[in-house]
Every structure is written in structure tokens, then in C-alpha cells.
Design an enzyme around this catalytic site. Structure first.
Site, PDB file in Angstrom:
ATOM      1  N   SER A 124      10.185  -2.762  -5.214  1.00  0.00           N
ATOM      2  CA  SER A 124      10.598  -4.164  -5.133  1.00  0.00           C
ATOM      3  C   SER A 124      10.687  -4.773  -6.520  1.00  0.00           C
ATOM      4  O   SER A 124       9.967  -4.364  -7.441  1.00  0.00           O
ATOM      5  CB  SER A 124       9.568  -4.938  -4.301  1.00  0.00           C
ATOM      6  N   TYR A 148       1.329  -8.078  -2.271  1.00  0.00           N
ATOM      7  CA  TYR A 148       2.480  -7.271  -1.868  1.00  0.00           C
ATOM      8  C   TYR A 148       3.090  -6.586  -3.095  1.00  0.00           C
ATOM      9  O   TYR A 148       3.313  -5.375  -3.111  1.00  0.00           O
ATOM     10  CB  TYR A 148       3.538  -8.138  -1.173  1.00  0.00           C
ATOM     11  N   LYS A 152       3.214  -2.405  -4.318  1.00  0.00           N
ATOM     12  CA  LYS A 152       4.397  -1.649  -4.734  1.00  0.00           C
ATOM     13  C   LYS A 152       4.195  -1.059  -6.133  1.00  0.00           C
ATOM     14  O   LYS A 152       4.549   0.105  -6.387  1.00  0.00           O
ATOM     15  CB  LYS A 152       5.629  -2.553  -4.714  1.00  0.00           C
TER      16      LYS A 152
END
Length: 336
Positions: A124, A148, A152
Site C-alpha cells: 500500500s 494498517y 504492510k
């Protein structure tokens, strides 16, 4: 030989499965359907004319995952499965770290046991954190502003370490920006549960009458109209990027990161105005506080993907929003 797609019933996963099948690949899907729907499998079959093999399995279930590899000759994995809501990750960090990281570790262990060492990983643009210069290049210093994004970034490091330990591994780390749009048939598209976390489904649900107005999170960013600027990419272009990356890992032993974006930044209000222009539907909105973990401006330099993968985004912003509206009109309640 088959390509295993984890999270293959999800938004990006389903579009990628369509592209894989239409390109002649055999595909096996693993999905726990937490944020997706089994109807997606039927829709993929309707689009492609092929039956799609799938397993309702969570990546945390190592025994179940091992059976998938025992039952099928897996050549490579495209790994989408994971939780992805920035705001929720701030509220539930342990949940996000356990699901995203532990699930990926178990997947990697099973892949290693079965001698499958080729992967395309869904990373991402959040791994760039609060980078001060745009466009974002793959060598921009990395960081994150929410769990989040950290999950990643941690996984990118883990896959890099895995390659260092064993050069038979080959992993493409795809840092993508903001996927928008839907398949041109309107059969598959973005189907968030509850209030959408992403801008476009929020807009289309207002347009179709499911929500009364759009909430714009902050208008005090250092941008032309004060609203956040992002790089929006058509989900079909994004899916095709995964096929290019798959070809790369199947023919080279590498671990490398690639931005998948258009290189253009659009503000929230740009999106609203373009949607109104394309559809003729007015979108009422109100400005609310910024969301925790959000940043002001983020858009890609996609040149490395162009040079090394032979990939370029082809759809315009108007295409993205027109296809999003087509999907929403045909599926007012999503896959229900």
C-alpha cells in the site's frame, strides 16, 4: 499449475481473478468471506465463462491452508487477504497486526513447505507515511501513520528478509494507491459493509439514496481546496498490474517494490465535481474533522512499473467514476 489468490473474492482480488482467467491461468481462491461475499465467485464465473475453484479458509488456519496446497499444484501466490480500514486499525491495532502479519507468516510457512516461492504481495502507498515530497517514488523514505500501514511495511521487510535468506524466493511488493471503479459489466465492484471507508463507494451510495450526504474528512489540508489529495486508479488497471508483476516473479528471482498509480493527484472535491459531471447527480456533503492517521497529499511516480513491468494505467478519472456508478446502480445493495 495454478495461481493461488488469497482474498480473491475481495474488491481488487476479484478483478484480478477475472484478468488471470481471461489470460489463460488456472486460479484457486482462498477467502474467509469476512469482507466479501460468495456471490462474487458466481459473478466471476459469469464474466469469464469458467468455474472458479475456491476454499472458505482463513489464513490463520494453517492446516486448512496446507490442504489447499496438497489438493492443487500451486505455481505462485497473489496475496491480497488482510484487513484494510485505516480508522479501524487505529482503534484495533492488535487485531490488525495479528490478522495481517500472522496470517501472512502462516501463508509463507506453508508456501515454503510446498516449495512455492513466488509471490505478488498487496502492499500500500500507506508505507510512505507522511513523506514531504510528491510524487512518491519507491526509494522515498518509508514510515507509516497507522497500524494498517505499519502491517504492510512490516510485511515488506519480512518478505525482503525471506529473500535474503533464500534467493529462490521472488516477491513483487505492489504499493498501490486508491482503487476506484468496477468491471465494465457492472457484475463485480466495491462492496463495503456498513458505512464505506473509501471515498467513491461513499459518493455512489449517496447518489443512489442509501446515504443522505457525503462526509468530507477535513478541509484544512495544505491543498488547493483544503481537502485531501490522492492518486486514484481504476481497479481493472490495478488488476492488470498484478499480472505484469506475476510475470516478473515467475521469470526472475527478485524482491522489489513497485508503485501502481496514475501519477495524478485529485482532491476529494475534484472527485465530487467530476462524479456530478459524469453522472448528472448532485452529491450533498458536509465537512467533518480529519480522520486519525490520514495525510494531506499522496500520489505516485509510477515510472518504475512502466520501465520494469511494462505496465501503465489506461483509464481516466471519468472512466473510474462512470464504472463505479454503473456498478452501484445495478447493485444498490451490493451482492445481497
Amino acid at each position: 499449475m495454478a495461481i493461488l489468490v488469497t482474498g480473491g473474492a475481495g474488491y481488487i482480488g476479484s478483478h484480478t481473478v477475472v484478468e488471470l482467467v481471461q489470460s489463460g491461468f488456472e486460479v484457486v481462491i482462498v477467502d474467509n468471506f469476512m469482507n466479501s461475499n460468495t456471490e462474487v465467485i458466481n459473478r466471476i464465473s459469469e464474466i469469464t465463462g469458467k468455474e472458479i475453484k475456491f476454499y472458505n479458509i482463513d489464513l490463520l488456519d494453517k492446516q486448512g491452508l496446507s490442504k489447499v496446497f496438497s489438493d492443487n499444484r500451486i505455481e505462485a501466490v497473489i496475496h491480497f487477504a488482510g484487513l484494510k480500514a485505516v480508522g479501524e486499525s487505529v482503534e484495533k491495532p492488535l487485531y490488525y497486526y495479528h490478522n495481517n502479519i500472522t496470517g501472512s507468516l502462516i501463508l509463507s510457512e506453508v508456501m515454503k513447505e510446498f516449495g512455492v516461492k513466488k509471490m505478488v504481495f498487496s502492499s500500500s502507498a500507506t508505507v510512505y507515511g507522511t513523506a514531504e515530497t510528491v510524487p512518491l517514488k519507491e526509494d522515498t523514505p518509508l514510515g507509516a501513520t497507522n497500524p494498517y500501514g505499519w502491517s504492510k511495511l512490516m510485511l515488506e521487510q519480512i518478505f525482503s528478509d525471506l529473500y535474503t535468506s533464500d534467493n529462490e524466493w521472488s516477491v513483487a511488493l505492489l504499493r498501490y494507491f486508491n482503487p476506484v471503479g468496477a468491471h465494465e459489466t457492472g457484475l463485480i465492484g466495491e462492496n463495503p459493509s456498513g458505512i464505506p471507508n473509501n471515498l467513491t463507494p461513499y459518493i455512489t451510495q449517496v447518489a443512489v439514496g442509501k446515504l443522505d450526504k457525503l462526509r468530507v474528512f477535513g478541509n484544512d489540508y495544505n491543498t488547493k481546496d483544503g481537502t485531501g489529495v490522492r492518486d486514484y486508479i481504476h481497479v481493472v488497471d490495478l488488476a492488470k498490474g498484478h499480472l505484469k508483476a506475476l510475470d516478473k516473479v515467475l521469470t526472475n528471482n527478485i524482491v522489489d517494490a513497485y508503485n501502481l498509480g496514475t501519477g495524478e493527484g485529485y482532491s476529494v472535491l475534484d472527485i465530487v465535481k467530476t462524479f456530478e459531471k459524469v453522472t448528472g447527480v448532485t452529491i450533498p456533503y458536509e465537512v467533518t474533522d480529519r480522520r486519525p492517521g490520514d495525510i494531506g497529499v499522496s500520489y505516485a511516480d509510477p515510472d518504475k512499473a512502466r520501465q520494469e513491468l511494462g505496465w501503465v494505467a489506461e483509464h481516466s478519472l471519468e472512466d473510474m467514476l462512470r464504472d463505479s456508478w454503473n456498478w452501484q446502480q445495478k447493485n444498490k445493495n451490493g451482492y445481497e
